[in-house]
Design an enzyme around this catalytic site. Structure first.
Site, PDB file in Angstrom:
ATOM      1  N   ARG A 665      13.214 -73.551  -8.884  1.00  0.00           N
ATOM      2  CA  ARG A 665      14.094 -74.417  -9.940  1.00  0.00           C
ATOM      3  C   ARG A 665      14.759 -73.496 -10.958  1.00  0.00           C
ATOM      4  O   ARG A 665      15.855 -73.778 -11.391  1.00  0.00           O
ATOM      5  CB  ARG A 665      13.359 -75.554 -10.518  1.00  0.00           C
ATOM      6  CG  ARG A 665      12.662 -76.234  -9.594  1.00  0.00           C
ATOM      7  CD  ARG A 665      13.499 -77.244  -8.896  1.00  0.00           C
ATOM      8  NE  ARG A 665      13.200 -78.332  -7.842  1.00  0.00           N
ATOM      9  CZ  ARG A 665      13.076 -78.104  -6.918  1.00  0.00           C
ATOM     10  NH1 ARG A 665      13.578 -76.987  -6.059  1.00  0.00           N
ATOM     11  NH2 ARG A 665      12.446 -79.161  -6.062  1.00  0.00           N
ATOM     12  N   LYS A 701      14.151 -80.849 -11.502  1.00  0.00           N
ATOM     13  CA  LYS A 701      13.831 -81.628 -10.562  1.00  0.00           C
ATOM     14  C   LYS A 701      12.440 -81.654 -10.559  1.00  0.00           C
ATOM     15  O   LYS A 701      11.814 -80.717 -10.272  1.00  0.00           O
ATOM     16  CB  LYS A 701      14.370 -81.251  -9.493  1.00  0.00           C
ATOM     17  CG  LYS A 701      14.201 -82.514  -8.402  1.00  0.00           C
ATOM     18  CD  LYS A 701      14.877 -82.313  -7.037  1.00  0.00           C
ATOM     19  CE  LYS A 701      14.233 -83.185  -5.979  1.00  0.00           C
ATOM     20  NZ  LYS A 701      15.021 -83.086  -4.656  1.00  0.00           N
TER      21      LYS A 701
END
Length: 716
Positions: A665, A701
């Site tokens: 991420r 996320k």
């Protein structure tokens, strides 16, 4: 296959009781480029625009369903029932490329049996709770759920045991029979001798093999020399006994010969006497290491023994024989006609054979004492025998040597006093014991026959010995070649394994006794993970005829990844391990072993940060030479991970854990040409002199808001 995989996942979910375990399958058909990129952690992969479509088909699919493109559907020829999906509308890439998508609702009408079998197993799986207890170790320690037996129980429920049994179709006895047949054929003496050696001389047909054989070391050379020396002393002792009355004439010759033999023996043995100076031992080693020099020394010892055996040929003993038997001969009037020929056995000293028939002549009574010259002459056979002692002499040399000794001896028979003495003795035997029948074969011819027989026997013996020695050498050479080939193959295989797995993992699989169900996994605390992606490579990659349908683009990508891999061989990055490449994304980690992890100063974290900055600089250099503008987007995080190997076929080393997801991420939410790190990495590196730029909170996320930083450099 996709439907069977989904059924298998359902079976695993039912057996293990893990809720939410499912599979999402995306399928697209098209053209791909296959190959391997980089210098480390090779993995077979495929690249093309159609591969990108297939990846997006999986991402836009639904759990437990098969998501296929219109191109794939056209290849199925109506074998499967499908319904339209909205994946082509919700996925940006599919929407831009106008890809129609469908969900498969039923399996093939041709072969539904595999899925029925999986469904039947899934229906018949019972006692899930007790199975979960066994997996946790709550059951009996001897039950099927403990240790490796638990893994076997899972495989039995999944039907994997049945599959492995079906794959074993070859009878092991057939393999053993084939192997033994090949081994026996390979050890065929006649075949090997005919194939590699000349028929008469036994020399190798291959000059390189002959040269190598000539340079081999004969470890028994000292034993040969000891045997020859003993024969020399025996020959000298026999001569002293047979010529005792005049042995003083040969004292100097005997001493010279007997001193030479021990001197040569000492010279040969000097190599292993560490008390001697090195130059002397080095000279002695020449005899051992050079077969030609060894043969020369052996021939010299044979010549010395032959010299000792020929000293008595001119002895006055022969004159005494001739004078004592000079009157014992037959006149022509005394000859008795006969049609047969008799032979005098030269070794027979039976007095009954020589018993006088002429009783008035006392000289015939002591006729046996005049056989002494024969034994002096036959001492030469010991010299010939000494030639057979040396196995390092080849057949040709042995034949020439013993034939030469025989030739000299035959000449001596006819020109030396000893030969004349034998003729006089034969006449005396004819006079005293044969009634002057004149039908006896001369002793000379018996001696020549015995010598010829010895030449044949020694040559045949030498031929046999040399044949076995050469075949033994050939087998050893073949064994060494096979060993070298095996070592090369082992090194090659190890290189391949080390290009697939890390060194410590490869050692686990190569050197540790384990069962097939044993898996490799390791918990690594404080590991540091990096994801680095070439952000604009997808725009650079195009499939045109001018760039060989995209191959030239992949060639440039390979050069970039190879540069990244080559940097890992530097000592300053010795704690970093490349994990894999995912398209144009490069994944690496540090601190995955106890030897590379530094839980105090976090040296492995600093090395990965340095590596991230180094590959960013390397990409700038590549841009300058290739006239491109590639940029790297890099993400770093740290924390506990699980490292292990997955897959029975094409095993792959990988790491899993929350830290890995966060690092991914960090890359995906990062900025091109920037290195985004988590707050944990920032706290570790800032005291070490690294400089950062605060980015603030970033929506990640699955994690929500996270505080991140950009790594900008390192202060001097």
């Amino acid at each position: 296959m996709g439907l069977d995989m989904i059924e298998a996942i359902k079976l695993v979910r039912d057996v293990t009781g893990v809720d939410g375990l499912d599979m999402r399958v995306g399928i697209h058909s098209g053209r791909v480029h296959c190959g391997v990129l980089g210098l480390r952690k090779w993995q077979y992969d495929v690249w093309s625009n159609d591969v990108t479509v297939g990846s997006n088909m999986e991402q836009s699919g639904s759990p437990g369903r098969i998501h296929v493109s219109g191109t794939t559907l056209s290849c199925l020829n109506g074998e499967y029932e499908v319904i339209e999906s909205d994946g082509g509308k919700t996925n940006k890439y599919l929407l831009e490329n106008h890809i129609k998508t469908y969900f498969v609702t039923s399996g093939s009408r041709r072969d539904p049996m595999p899925r029925r079998q999986l469904s039947q197993r899934r229906t018949n799986s019972k006692n899930r709770a007790s199975f979960r207890n066994r997996m946790r170790g709550d059951g009996d320690s001897n039950g099927p759920g403990t240790g490796r037996s638990g893994g076997a129980a899972i495989r039995n429920k999944l039907g994997l045991t049945e599959l492995s049994e079906k794959e074993v179709v070859k009878n092991p006895e057939d393999d053993i029979h084939d192997y033994l047949s090949k081994a026996i054929d390979a050890r065929s003496l006649d075949r090997l001798r005919t194939e590699h050696c000349k028929k008469l001389t036994l020399t190798f047909r291959d000059p390189k093999a002959e040269k190598k054989y000539s340079g081999t070391r004969d470890k028994r050379f000292r034993s040969y020399a000891i045997g020859a020396t003993l024969l020399g002393f025996v020959v000298s002792g026999l001569h002293l006994l047979l010529t005792l009355s005049e042995s003083y004439r040969y004292v100097g010759a005997y001493l010279t010969g007997l001193l030479f033999l021990p001197f040569i023996l000492i010279y040969i043995s000097a190599e292993k006497w560490m008390c001697l100076p090195k130059p002397i031992r080095r000279v002695s080693a020449v005899v051992w290491n050079n077969r030609l020099v060894g043969q020369t020394v052996a021939l010299f010892m044979v010549a010395v023994i032959f010299f000792l055996s020929s000293l008595g040929w001119t002895s006055d003993e022969f004159g005494g024989v001739m004078s004592a038997t000079s009157g014992l001969n037959c006149n022509a009037s005394q000859l008795i006609p006969t049609t047969t020929t008799k032979s005098v056995i030269i070794f027979d000293l039976d007095k009954r054979f020589y018993s006088p028939v002429r009783g008035s002549d006392s000289r015939c009574i002591n006729l046996d004492r005049y056989s002494r010259p024969i034994y002096i002459f036959l001492c030469v056979l010991l010299a010939m025998l000494s030639c057979s002692v040396f196995n390092l002499l080849n057949t040709t040399v042995k034949f020439c040597t013993v034939a030469g000794i025989m030739l000299i001896t035959v000449i001596g028979l006819f020109v030396s006093p000893m030969g004349n003495a034998l003729d006089v003795r034969d006449a005396a035997v004819d006079y005293c014991a044969n009634h002057c029948a004149a039908d006896l074969t001369a002793t000379k011819w018996h001696v020549i026959a015995v010598f010829a027989l010895f030449v044949i026997l020694i040559t045949a013996h030498g031929h046999r010995i040399e044949s076995m020695l050469r075949l033994d050498f050939l087998w050893k050479m073949q064994a060494n070649d096979e060993k070298d080939e095996m070592e090369k193959l082992q090194a090659y295989n190890k290189t391949l394994v080390l290009n697939i797995l890390p060194a410590h993992v490869a050692d686990h699989f190569l050197h540790i006794e384990r069962r097939n169900e044993d898996l490799y996994s390791e918990l690594c605390e404080d590991a540091c993970i990096m994801f680095a992606k070439i952000t604009n490579f997808s725009e650079f990659y195009v499939e045109l005829e001018a760039n060989n349908e995209g191959v030239e683009c992949l060639r440039l990508l390979n050069e970039i990844l190879a540069d990244f891999d080559e940097m890992l061989s530097e000592d300053r990055f010795n704690t970093i391990e490349k994990i894999k490449t995912i398209g144009e994304c490069y994944m690496a980690a540090s601190g995955l072993t106890a030897a590379t992890a530094d839980h105090v100063q976090f040296r492995h974290v600093a090395q990965l940060a340095d590596y991230a900055m180094a590959i960013r600089e390397q990409l700038i250099t590549v841009n300058e030479h290739s006239y491109n503008s590639f940029t790297l987007r890099i993400g770093l995080s740290m924390g506990p991970v699980v490292a292990g190997v997955i897959g029975a076929k094409k095993p792959q080393y990988d790491i899993w854990g929350n830290s890995v997801n966060i690092s991914s991420r960090m890359e995906s939410t990062g900025v091109p040409d920037k290195i985004q790190v988590t707050e944990e990495v920032f706290k570790v590196l800032e005291p070490l002199g690294y400089t950062f730029q605060a980015r603030g909170s970033v929506q990640v996320k699955g994690k929500g808001l996270m505080t991140t930083y950009f790594l900008t450099g390192k202060s001097d």
